[in-house]
Design a protein around this motif. Structure first.
Motif, PDB file in Angstrom:
ATOM      1  N   GLY A 278      -9.702  11.538   8.781  1.00 26.83           N
ATOM      2  CA  GLY A 278      -8.952  11.770  10.010  1.00 26.83           C
ATOM      3  C   GLY A 278      -7.521  11.299   9.952  1.00 26.83           C
ATOM      4  O   GLY A 278      -6.744  11.537  10.877  1.00 26.83           O
ATOM      5  N   GLY A 279      -7.148  10.612   8.868  1.00 26.33           N
ATOM      6  CA  GLY A 279      -5.770  10.180   8.689  1.00 26.33           C
ATOM      7  C   GLY A 279      -5.418   8.889   9.397  1.00 26.33           C
ATOM      8  O   GLY A 279      -4.254   8.491   9.418  1.00 26.33           O
ATOM      9  N   GLN A 280      -6.430   8.173   9.971  1.00 25.08           N
ATOM     10  CA  GLN A 280      -6.119   6.919  10.662  1.00 25.08           C
ATOM     11  C   GLN A 280      -5.816   5.784   9.697  1.00 25.08           C
ATOM     12  O   GLN A 280      -5.223   4.775  10.073  1.00 25.08           O
ATOM     13  CB  GLN A 280      -7.294   6.493  11.562  1.00 25.08           C
ATOM     14  CG  GLN A 280      -7.589   7.445  12.698  1.00 25.08           C
ATOM     15  CD  GLN A 280      -8.756   8.365  12.362  1.00 25.08           C
ATOM     16  OE1 GLN A 280      -8.899   8.789  11.224  1.00 25.08           O
ATOM     17  NE2 GLN A 280      -9.560   8.687  13.349  1.00 25.08           N
ATOM     18  N   ALA A 281      -6.249   5.932   8.445  1.00 28.67           N
ATOM     19  CA  ALA A 281      -6.044   4.869   7.461  1.00 28.67           C
ATOM     20  C   ALA A 281      -6.176   5.476   6.074  1.00 28.67           C
ATOM     21  O   ALA A 281      -6.537   6.648   5.927  1.00 28.67           O
ATOM     22  CB  ALA A 281      -7.061   3.745   7.668  1.00 28.67           C
ATOM     23  N   ALA A 282      -5.886   4.679   5.049  1.00 31.53           N
ATOM     24  CA  ALA A 282      -6.016   5.116   3.661  1.00 31.53           C
ATOM     25  C   ALA A 282      -7.050   4.247   2.958  1.00 31.53           C
ATOM     26  O   ALA A 282      -7.148   3.057   3.234  1.00 31.53           O
ATOM     27  CB  ALA A 282      -4.670   5.019   2.950  1.00 31.53           C
ATOM     28  N   PRO A 283      -7.841   4.826   2.040  1.00 27.58           N
ATOM     29  CA  PRO A 283      -8.877   4.039   1.360  1.00 27.58           C
ATOM     30  C   PRO A 283      -8.348   2.787   0.682  1.00 27.58           C
ATOM     31  O   PRO A 283      -8.964   1.726   0.750  1.00 27.58           O
ATOM     32  CB  PRO A 283      -9.443   5.033   0.336  1.00 27.58           C
ATOM     33  CG  PRO A 283      -9.150   6.375   0.887  1.00 27.58           C
ATOM     34  CD  PRO A 283      -7.857   6.238   1.629  1.00 27.58           C
TER      35      PRO A 283
END
Length: 409
Positions: A278-283
């Motif tokens: 969803g683009g809320q964070a990056a792994p």
């Protein structure tokens, strides 16, 4: 004595599903940790009460009043009290009763000689016959990889669907990787965690049983990885290993291909990537992957390691809440899967994740986390596609689960 619950709060990460019972819409609640064998079926209107069980309302009377004020619906305090009692009995509330049961289950799990099989298992001879049958079928339908690998195999993507539907795909990829699997000192199996909290890598120090014996967990490597992840985070969901099938199904094939000879194992469950898709964070930000990879390489230096991503691909159709698949839908699914497999074979972790993100994961690819993490662990890496199947998921043939087999060098 009447039941009283103060500040009731539903547990996080429950298995919640819609259900129709006797023609009425209901909500099915189940404990993914399986601390009890109980499930709870709640009439859909009482879902309003469940939504308010967040630990901020004192008791059943307060919940009843909140439902009336917020939604204009009368639900008696007595009915709410009975609902809370049922939730508590099924250990679905985050309270002292649940904490005690969790503590006992953890102690029992760790004191056992090994992590027992979660799925109904065959006897050793029956298992060997079953898996050898799949391998013979794969031999009869032998198919070379789409391109030749330039060096020794270091990893593979294996399905985690049931053997009945995915047996040929399992056999094709494990047959292709057999020499490297037999030569390995250490196997790392990354499995999809279907029920655990999102965005996590969950470790266990427990050994893994198969019908052929026990695969010993490399505790020194697990502890090194836990330090990089943070021990509290790394083991918070350890009990999910107890009932999760993804690592188990790959471990059985690993043990069989090695003719029953064990090797050390690092089993890792990989939680949902929804936040990343969803683009809320990056792994990298949340999973601390760079440090984890550095620790992994240091801890496994000098070892012959095989990395397995136990991962299925798409889950589409009415069985998964979607529209029935027609011929055009099948063609679109094939094209989408082909793109993902191309990225997997190219060793392109970011391109793989971007392809999922671009379509909002509309095909429900449940193997995103283990494939992504495996690509990062093995980088730089290249792969070859050796298997692909679309498995039926309903009697009408309008729901499918797709699986693939890829070997990496």
């Amino acid at each position: 004595m009447s039941f009283t619950c103060q500040y009731p709060k539903l547990r996080d990460a429950l298995d919640v599903r819609p259900l129709v019972q006797d023609g009425r819409p209901c909500i099915l609640l189940r404990d993914p940790l399986q601390l009890t064998g109980k499930t709870l079926v709640v009439p859909q209107p009482l879902g309003l009460v469940l939504a308010l069980c967040d630990g901020t309302r004192q008791d059943a009377s307060a919940l009843s009043a909140s439902v009336a004020v917020r939604h204009g619906m009368r639900v008696s305090a007595d009915l709410v009290e009975r609902l809370l009692a049922a939730l508590d009995d099924a250990l679905l509330l985050d309270n002292a009763n649940f904490a005690s049961a969790l503590s006992s289950a953890r102690a029992e799990y760790m004191q056992a000689p090994c992590r027992a099989l979660a799925l109904a298992s065959s006897l050793p001879d029956e298992l060997r016959s079953l898996l050898d049958g799949y391998l013979q079928t794969a031999q009869d339908a032998d198919q070379a990889p789409l391109f030749s690998l330039s060096s020794e195999i270091r990893g593979l993507v294996s399905p985690h669907i049931d053997y009945e539907r995915g047996g040929l795909a399992y056999a094709q990829v494990w047959k292709q990787a057999a020499q490297a699997v037999r030569a390995a000192d250490l196997a790392v199996i990354l499995g999809t965690d279907h029920y655990g909290p999102e965005a996590h890598l969950t470790l266990t120090r427990q050994n893994y049983a198969t019908p052929l014996g026990v695969l010993p967990t490399a505790r020194n490597i697990v502890d090194a990885l836990a330090e990089a992840i943070g021990a509290d985070k790394a083991f918070a969901g350890e009990l999910y290993h107890r009932s999760e099938h993804s690592v188990e199904l790959a471990a059985v094939w690993l043990h069989h291909i090695r003719d029953g000879h064990p090797c050390e194992l690092v089993p890792i469950l990989c939680g949902s990537f929804d936040r990343f898709i969803g683009g809320q964070a990056a792994p990298d930000d949340e999973l601390n992957l760079d440090e984890l990879i550095a620790v992994f390489k240091q801890a496994t230096a000098g070892k012959r390691v095989i990395v397995v991503a136990a991962a299925d691909l798409a889950h589409v159709g009415p069985a998964f809440g979607g529209q029935p698949l027609d011929r055009l839908g099948r063609a679109r699914l094939q094209a989408a899967d082909d793109e993902l497999i191309e990225r997997i074979c190219a060793g392109d972790a970011e391109g793989f994740l971007s392809a999922i993100r671009r379509v909002g994961d509309r095909n429900g690819v449940c193997g995103v986390p283990p494939i992504y993490v495996a690509l990062r662990l093995l980088a730089p890496v290249q792969g070859a596609r050796v298997a692909y199947e679309r498995c039926l998921a309903d009697e009408a043939g309008t729901s499918l689960v797709s699986v693939c087999g890829v070997v990496w060098s």
